[in-house]
Design a protein around this motif. Structure first.
Motif, PDB file in Angstrom:
ATOM      1  N   THR A  46      12.429 -22.902  20.158  1.00 26.40           N
ATOM      2  CA  THR A  46      12.571 -21.450  20.312  1.00 26.40           C
ATOM      3  C   THR A  46      13.817 -21.113  21.123  1.00 26.40           C
ATOM      4  O   THR A  46      14.650 -20.300  20.716  1.00 26.40           O
ATOM      5  N   ASN A  47      13.946 -21.770  22.280  1.00 24.35           N
ATOM      6  CA  ASN A  47      15.054 -21.424  23.165  1.00 24.35           C
ATOM      7  C   ASN A  47      16.396 -21.935  22.652  1.00 24.35           C
ATOM      8  O   ASN A  47      17.426 -21.287  22.848  1.00 24.35           O
ATOM      9  N   TYR A 121      11.775 -11.922  23.817  1.00 24.74           N
ATOM     10  CA  TYR A 121      10.896 -12.642  22.885  1.00 24.74           C
ATOM     11  C   TYR A 121      10.095 -11.703  21.980  1.00 24.74           C
ATOM     12  O   TYR A 121       9.728 -12.073  20.872  1.00 24.74           O
ATOM     13  N   ALA A 141      16.797 -17.804  27.635  1.00 29.90           N
ATOM     14  CA  ALA A 141      16.556 -19.091  26.978  1.00 29.90           C
ATOM     15  C   ALA A 141      16.923 -20.256  27.893  1.00 29.90           C
ATOM     16  O   ALA A 141      16.168 -21.230  28.020  1.00 29.90           O
ATOM     17  N   SER A 144      14.400 -20.583  30.713  1.00 25.99           N
ATOM     18  CA  SER A 144      13.140 -21.124  30.213  1.00 25.99           C
ATOM     19  C   SER A 144      13.247 -22.638  30.024  1.00 25.99           C
ATOM     20  O   SER A 144      12.360 -23.390  30.445  1.00 25.99           O
TER      21      SER A 144
END
Lengths: 178, 151
Positions: A46-47, A121, A141, A144
């Motif tokens: 995702t990041n 997000y 990102a 995270s």
């Protein structure tokens, strides 16, 4: 007060059962890590997509939105197994500085969610059109990735702290002397 | 003679010179299997028809492939270094032996049957069995790794 809570938690039937069998603890630890590898993989992808480093041919929303539910499910699994592990050795963990570092990092991740979830997000579809990823998205990102990596390393660190045997209850102490 | 050789090896093992080497390698190992097993699992979930369904299995497999390799490289570099810090112990450890068997099976399965099923956009029972076998094999590798310290 926290210490007496820890002592009470680990004395309950469920957590005592985890502690007393030789194989239940490593089975739960293994399940914790299986869930971590799947949850972690999803967090990474995702990041890395938000940073423009991975899955560049896919829409941002295809990656972020489709991984949200599985990420949540596996986070809950990671947390459940983690609570079983920590609860079974609560008194020992009370003295474990890596455990507290890990909990602090998780608290920072809760703050990260409060700050970035709504604006980044939850808005993945809006990022499909942008030519250049906004700075706050890349910041979210990168933070995270950094925080979750530190959580994993701090988690591994827990196992390296020697329990202060003289401070632990006699019944707990016997585990280490077996 | 044999004994003095062992002592020499132990004294000169660069992997045991710093107390930090082993835990740092372990962290790289964990990150490596998040990349590799995590990305393989995403292909499995697609084959199971549960997640990533906006893409076809072959698209998910192609998307994830370089990151699976990246993770495997991290694992297969850090793993042998962890092993070499204490080869005698690992070599004789039943859980380690089991882990190596499952790892080999996992790798072979991933790049033969699993890859073929995903790239051919397999569906139905066949795809689900392939995904389940993949998940069980890789979970087994992790179990084998954890139990090294407990058997």
């Amino acid at each position: 007060m926290l210490l007496s809570f820890a002592q009470w938690v680990q004395a309950t039937g469920l957590f005592s059962a985890v502690r007393m069998s030789w194989y239940v603890y490593p089975v739960i630890l293994s399940l914790h890590l299986v869930a971590i590898s799947i949850f972690g993989g999803m967090v990474l992808m995702t990041n890395l997509r938000l940073l423009g480093l991975a899955l560049k041919d896919r829409l941002v929303s295809d990656v972020v939105d489709q991984l949200r539910i599985p990420k949540r499910i596996f986070f809950v699994l990671v947390a459940l197994f983690g609570i079983l592990l920590a609860g079974s050795k609560a008194e020992e963990y009370y003295y474990n500085y890596f455990f507290w570092i890990k909990m602090s990092l998780l608290a920072l991740l809760a703050v990260h969610a409060l700050v970035f979830r709504a604006g980044v997000y939850d808005k993945a579809a809006e990022l499909n059109q942008v030519k250049k990823m906004p700075g706050r998205v890349k910041l979210a990102a990168a933070l995270s990735l950094l925080l979750w990596t530190c959580v994993a390393c701090a988690g591994r660190g827990i196992g390296y702290v020697e329990p202060p045997l003289e401070k632990l209850h006699a019944e707990i102490r016997t585990i280490f002397l077996r | 003679m044999q004994q003095s050789d062992d002592v020499l090896i132990e004294l000169s093992n660069p992997l045991n010179e710093s107390a930090l080497t082993f835990p740092v390698l372990e962290c790289i190992h964990i990150l490596g299997f998040a990349f590799s097993i995590g990305t393989i699992a995403m292909v499995d979930f697609r084959l199971l028809d549960v997640w990533m369904v906006r893409q076809t299995p072959s698209q998910v497999a192609r998307d994830m492939a370089p990151w699976t390799i990246f993770g495997l490289a991290m694992m297969l570099l850090s793993g042998p270094m962890l092993f070499l810090s204490d080869p005698d112990m690992y070599y004789l450890n039943h859980s380690f032996q089991m882990k190596m068997v499952l790892l080999l099976l996992g790798l072979v399965f991933n790049y033969t049957i699993h890859r073929k099923a995903a790239l051919n956009d397999a569906s139905g029972a066949r795809a689900k069995v392939v995904a389940a076998v993949s998940l069980v094999l890789w979970a087994g590798v992790i179990f084998g790794g954890i139990f090294i310290a407990f058997v």
